[in-house]
Design an enzyme around this catalytic site. Structure first.
Site, PDB file in Angstrom:
ATOM      1  CB  ILE A   1      -0.962  -0.010   1.209  1.00 13.07           C
ATOM      2  CG1 ILE A   1      -1.980  -1.142   1.050  1.00 13.07           C
ATOM      3  CG2 ILE A   1      -1.659   1.344   1.360  1.00 13.07           C
ATOM      4  CD1 ILE A   1      -2.785  -1.436   2.295  1.00 13.07           C
ATOM      5  CG  HIS A   2       5.013   3.151   1.934  1.00  9.75           C
ATOM      6  ND1 HIS A   2       4.819   4.476   2.285  1.00  9.75           N
ATOM      7  CD2 HIS A   2       6.327   3.037   1.589  1.00  9.75           C
ATOM      8  CE1 HIS A   2       5.963   5.132   2.160  1.00  9.75           C
ATOM      9  NE2 HIS A   2       6.892   4.287   1.733  1.00  9.75           N
ATOM     10  CB  ALA A   3       4.994   0.101  -2.895  1.00  9.46           C
TER      11      ALA A   3
END
Length: 138
Positions: free
Chosen positions: A80-82
């Site tokens: 999700i962060h990526a």
């Protein structure tokens, strides 16, 4: 390749973050160059930024294709962060590219306005001297 393996998904996420980070850094370097009126350098850096973000997009596409082919993709906070990092980097690139276009346009306008001022001053000078000569002849 099954992407249910958390390690593989994490590797893909880290690759996506790395390419996105490179693209973002290059985009902001382009912004710095723009502040120095180094428009050619800025354009070159934005091109490099777009290339890095293109690689990030290819990595993202691998995930989409895998899922479309029925493979289960493990979704975790790193992935999700990526994705978030990729999208904000892509947006930075696009906005800075638009800022470059605007800066170049403003510079052209500034040169045009400066030229108009010079023409106006020259015109006033010529008119003043013509009037003085006409007055002297009369």
């Amino acid at each position: 390749m099954t992407l249910a393996n958390n390690t593989e998904t994490q590797d893909i996420a880290m690759t996506l973050i790395a390419y996105s980070g490179e693209g973002r850094t290059l985009a902001f370097n382009a912004l710095d160059a723009m502040h120095r009126d180094a428009f050619s350098e800025s354009k070159m850096l934005l091109k490099q930024s777009s290339e890095a973000l293109g690689k990030a997009h290819d990595v993202q596409t691998q995930l989409l294709v895998a899922e479309a082919n029925g493979q289960q993709v493990s979704i975790d906070i790193l992935l999700i962060h990526a994705q978030d990092h990729f999208m904000t980097s892509l947006l930075a690139n696009e906005l800075i590219a638009e800022m470059l276009k605007m800066s170049q346009k403003f510079e052209r306008m500034s040169i045009y306005e400066s030229n108009q001022r010079v023409i106006s001053l020259c015109g006033r000078y010529v008119n003043q001297h013509l009037n003085e000569k006409v007055t002297a002849v009369s």
